[in-house]
Design a protein around this motif. Structure first.
Motif, PDB file in Angstrom:
ATOM      1  N   ASN A  48       0.857  -1.182   0.000  1.00 38.71           N
ATOM      2  CA  ASN A  48       0.000   0.000   0.000  1.00 38.71           C
ATOM      3  C   ASN A  48       0.897   1.237   0.000  1.00 38.71           C
ATOM      4  O   ASN A  48       1.841   1.318   0.785  1.00 38.71           O
ATOM      5  CB  ASN A  48      -0.902   0.024   1.239  1.00 38.71           C
ATOM      6  N   LYS A  49       0.608   2.189  -0.869  1.00 36.86           N
ATOM      7  CA  LYS A  49       1.391   3.418  -0.957  1.00 36.86           C
ATOM      8  C   LYS A  49       0.509   4.590  -0.561  1.00 36.86           C
ATOM      9  O   LYS A  49      -0.683   4.609  -0.848  1.00 36.86           O
ATOM     10  CB  LYS A  49       1.902   3.645  -2.388  1.00 36.86           C
ATOM     11  N   ALA A  50       1.103   5.573   0.070  1.00 39.57           N
ATOM     12  CA  ALA A  50       0.388   6.785   0.457  1.00 39.57           C
ATOM     13  C   ALA A  50       1.269   7.982   0.118  1.00 39.57           C
ATOM     14  O   ALA A  50       2.479   7.954   0.342  1.00 39.57           O
ATOM     15  CB  ALA A  50       0.063   6.772   1.946  1.00 39.57           C
ATOM     16  N   ARG A  51       0.676   9.020  -0.437  1.00 36.58           N
ATOM     17  CA  ARG A  51       1.391  10.256  -0.761  1.00 36.58           C
ATOM     18  C   ARG A  51       0.649  11.421  -0.141  1.00 36.58           C
ATOM     19  O   ARG A  51      -0.572  11.527  -0.252  1.00 36.58           O
ATOM     20  CB  ARG A  51       1.469  10.480  -2.271  1.00 36.58           C
ATOM     21  N   LEU A  52       1.387  12.306   0.499  1.00 36.90           N
ATOM     22  CA  LEU A  52       0.830  13.523   1.059  1.00 36.90           C
ATOM     23  C   LEU A  52       0.991  14.621   0.017  1.00 36.90           C
ATOM     24  O   LEU A  52       2.102  14.886  -0.433  1.00 36.90           O
ATOM     25  CB  LEU A  52       1.554  13.891   2.354  1.00 36.90           C
ATOM     26  N   VAL A  53      -0.102  15.230  -0.409  1.00 33.64           N
ATOM     27  CA  VAL A  53      -0.056  16.230  -1.479  1.00 33.64           C
ATOM     28  C   VAL A  53      -0.741  17.516  -1.028  1.00 33.64           C
ATOM     29  O   VAL A  53      -1.625  17.502  -0.181  1.00 33.64           O
ATOM     30  CB  VAL A  53      -0.729  15.704  -2.769  1.00 33.64           C
TER      31      VAL A  53
END
Length: 93
Positions: A48-53
């Motif tokens: 699972n990948k998560a990016r803060l944008v």
């Protein structure tokens, strides 16, 4: 939750940001999380990948940011660059 914590840890390790007091005359730009499941060839979730944008619709160029960058280069782009350099006899350093 683990993917989100890993993303925040990478920010701290890379020293990408620092916490500063909010200026009273400036608006705060919101943030959001973008989630993606990486799958193998069988369709099974591997990671699972998560990016803060940042919420880009609230930003104004030269006020909120001066430059942008891509965090990672795509392998396809590197291959195209190398093929073009070979075709045009460019020298890459």
């Amino acid at each position: 939750m683990i993917a989100m914590q890993e993303e925040i840890n990478q920010f701290e390790i890379s020293e990408i940001w620092k916490l500063v007091p909010r200026p009273s005359n400036q608006c705060v730009i919101g943030i959001g999380w973008v989630f993606r499941n990486k799958m193998d060839e069988n369709g099974i979730i591997v990671i699972n990948k998560a990016r803060l944008v940042a919420q880009g619709f609230n930003q104004e160029e030269c006020i909120d940011y001066e430059e942008t960058f891509a965090l990672v280069a795509r392998l396809e782009a590197i291959r195209m660059l190398l093929a073009l350099a070979y075709f045009k006899d460019f020298v890459l350093y």
